[in-house]
Design an enzyme around this catalytic site. Sequence first.
Site, PDB file in Angstrom:
ATOM      1  N   LYS A  34      53.431 -63.730 -30.081  1.00  7.85           N
ATOM      2  CA  LYS A  34      53.005 -62.888 -28.956  1.00  7.85           C
ATOM      3  C   LYS A  34      54.018 -61.755 -28.747  1.00  7.85           C
ATOM      4  O   LYS A  34      55.145 -61.827 -29.253  1.00  7.85           O
ATOM      5  CB  LYS A  34      52.869 -63.752 -27.696  1.00  7.85           C
ATOM      6  CG  LYS A  34      54.165 -64.415 -27.258  1.00  7.85           C
ATOM      7  CD  LYS A  34      53.896 -65.567 -26.284  1.00  7.85           C
ATOM      8  CE  LYS A  34      55.188 -66.218 -25.851  1.00  7.85           C
ATOM      9  NZ  LYS A  34      54.968 -67.494 -25.148  1.00  7.85           N
ATOM     10  N   ARG A 130      52.220 -73.969 -13.738  1.00  7.47           N
ATOM     11  CA  ARG A 130      51.784 -72.579 -13.920  1.00  7.47           C
ATOM     12  C   ARG A 130      50.320 -72.615 -14.356  1.00  7.47           C
ATOM     13  O   ARG A 130      49.451 -72.223 -13.612  1.00  7.47           O
ATOM     14  CB  ARG A 130      52.690 -71.897 -14.958  1.00  7.47           C
ATOM     15  CG  ARG A 130      52.435 -70.423 -15.116  1.00  7.47           C
ATOM     16  CD  ARG A 130      53.348 -69.801 -16.164  1.00  7.47           C
ATOM     17  NE  ARG A 130      53.159 -70.402 -17.487  1.00  7.47           N
ATOM     18  CZ  ARG A 130      53.853 -70.036 -18.572  1.00  7.47           C
ATOM     19  NH1 ARG A 130      54.785 -69.095 -18.493  1.00  7.47           N
ATOM     20  NH2 ARG A 130      53.626 -70.612 -19.738  1.00  7.47           N
ATOM     21  N   TYR A 255      76.281 -42.173 -14.985  1.00  7.32           N
ATOM     22  CA  TYR A 255      75.549 -42.162 -13.716  1.00  7.32           C
ATOM     23  C   TYR A 255      76.178 -43.109 -12.698  1.00  7.32           C
ATOM     24  O   TYR A 255      76.587 -44.226 -13.039  1.00  7.32           O
ATOM     25  CB  TYR A 255      74.097 -42.593 -13.937  1.00  7.32           C
ATOM     26  CG  TYR A 255      73.277 -41.579 -14.689  1.00  7.32           C
ATOM     27  CD1 TYR A 255      73.017 -40.315 -14.138  1.00  7.32           C
ATOM     28  CD2 TYR A 255      72.749 -41.883 -15.939  1.00  7.32           C
ATOM     29  CE1 TYR A 255      72.248 -39.394 -14.840  1.00  7.32           C
ATOM     30  CE2 TYR A 255      71.975 -40.957 -16.632  1.00  7.32           C
ATOM     31  CZ  TYR A 255      71.736 -39.716 -16.069  1.00  7.32           C
ATOM     32  OH  TYR A 255      70.979 -38.800 -16.749  1.00  7.32           O
ATOM     33  N   MET A 303      69.140 -43.407 -20.207  1.00  2.00           N
ATOM     34  CA  MET A 303      67.844 -43.599 -20.857  1.00  2.00           C
ATOM     35  C   MET A 303      67.976 -43.576 -22.386  1.00  2.00           C
ATOM     36  O   MET A 303      67.337 -44.371 -23.083  1.00  2.00           O
ATOM     37  CB  MET A 303      66.858 -42.527 -20.394  1.00  2.00           C
ATOM     38  CG  MET A 303      65.445 -42.751 -20.888  1.00  2.00           C
ATOM     39  SD  MET A 303      64.285 -41.507 -20.341  1.00  2.00           S
ATOM     40  CE  MET A 303      63.980 -41.987 -18.657  1.00  2.00           C
TER      41      MET A 303
HETATM   42  C1  LIG Z   1      55.751 -68.542 -25.743  1.00  2.00           C
HETATM   43  C2  LIG Z   1      55.246 -69.941 -25.840  1.00  2.00           C
HETATM   44  C3  LIG Z   1      55.772 -70.833 -26.804  1.00  2.00           C
HETATM   45  C4  LIG Z   1      56.980 -70.495 -27.665  1.00  2.00           C
HETATM   46  O1  LIG Z   1      58.164 -70.679 -26.932  1.00  2.00           O
HETATM   47  P1  LIG Z   1      59.599 -70.535 -27.644  1.00  2.00           P
HETATM   48  O2  LIG Z   1      60.555 -71.006 -26.608  1.00  2.00           O
HETATM   49  O3  LIG Z   1      59.757 -69.077 -27.960  1.00  2.00           O
HETATM   50  O4  LIG Z   1      59.568 -71.373 -28.856  1.00  2.00           O
HETATM   51  C5  LIG Z   1      55.172 -72.081 -26.936  1.00  2.00           C
HETATM   52  N1  LIG Z   1      54.137 -72.444 -26.140  1.00  2.00           N
HETATM   53  C6  LIG Z   1      53.631 -71.627 -25.191  1.00  2.00           C
HETATM   54  C7  LIG Z   1      52.505 -72.101 -24.336  1.00  2.00           C
HETATM   55  C8  LIG Z   1      54.185 -70.356 -24.999  1.00  2.00           C
HETATM   56  O5  LIG Z   1      53.699 -69.563 -24.044  1.00  2.00           O
END
Ligand SMILES: *Cc1c(COP(=O)(O)O)cnc(C)c1O
Length: 360
Positions: A34, A130, A255, A303
């Site tokens: 992702k 969650r 800055y 930046m």
């Molecule tokens: C992002 C995610 C992972 C991977 O987590 P890592 O700590 O990067 O290995 C696994 N399961 C779910 C549901 C996630 O959202």
Amino acid sequence: MSRPAWAEVDLTALQANARYAKALHPGRLMAVVKADAYGHGVLPVCRALAPWVDGFAVAFLEEALALREAGISAPILLLEGFFAADELEAIVAADLQPVIHQPEQVDLLLAASPAKPLRVWLKLDTGMHRLGFAPEQYAEIWQQLEAAPQVREVVKMSHFARADELEAPAATEAQLACFDRATQGLPGPSSLANSPALLAWPAACRDYNRAGLMLYGISPFSASVSSAKPLQPVMRFCSEITAVRELPAGVSIGYGARFVTPRPMRVGVVAVGYADGYPRHARDGTPVQVAGQRTRLVGRISMDMLTVDLTDLPEVGIGAPVVLWGDRLSVAEVAQWADSIPYELLSHLKRVPIRYLSTD
Ligand SMILES: *Cc1c(COP(=O)(O)O)cnc(C)c1O
């Protein structure tokens, strides 16, 4: 010629991390890619990983479709499932596997007539609170989906909130016990482990493990953990010194005049700023590697630029190589100085070109 700012992504290191992840447990390995593969560039990462993993996981439909359009045919898990009914057709057409985590999604699925039945991942809330179904509801929803003509197979899954906190194991132990209790007697595959669980919680490793951060060579633990030692950092964030200033004592840099020179100082300007993904909240003293040696950040991040102390590196001049993070300076260490985590820093990388390195 162009601005000296780029990231190097070592695909050989990435593959070595995937092989290591596979060797830790016989379960199938879903590579979590992702957020553009945590900032590493999703297509080169997936192509390099494809021979070594059993599938990919992304957050949502558009991320998955980009992989399918690029010809990636491996199984793809949608970690957030679908948000509306109109996604279901595309999910079926692209042969994606959505997570189902709430009753609204069950209703949408059971009201649809997909061309082919789906493989779904049914999420149990074991304590993260969650996403996911409550333990008391889980078996009933599982049975409903198993019996539905829209469903081919159900994978039982959950996600850990604190598997990286080895000093506080009670929360993860409770999540594990909750999972085993709520799924007792329900056949079929299951999936729990993220990177910290795959590295440190053998009891959490099941039919499918979902690893993200560790594939990019970063330990999810704040302390040193032996199982994380073999990981090889994949990204190196690079730049150069582009200007050098000799400053007297008592003048401010950058800055907001956050840093004031305590003595005469030699200061170098680096061609990377927060618009490239370097964390703006990095404090004075954050380590930066210049010409192979560690020095420190001085003054606020701009930046497009940041400033480093070269007082004790008199031989360093314009053109000297700079590493913001990489193998000898972990992104996790930089993240600590910025009150952040390596996940955020890596996924925020932007605007700089990525150069892919590979030994084959
Ligand atoms: C992002 C995610 C992972 C991977 O987590 P890592 O700590 O990067 O290995 C696994 N399961 C779910 C549901 C996630 O959202």
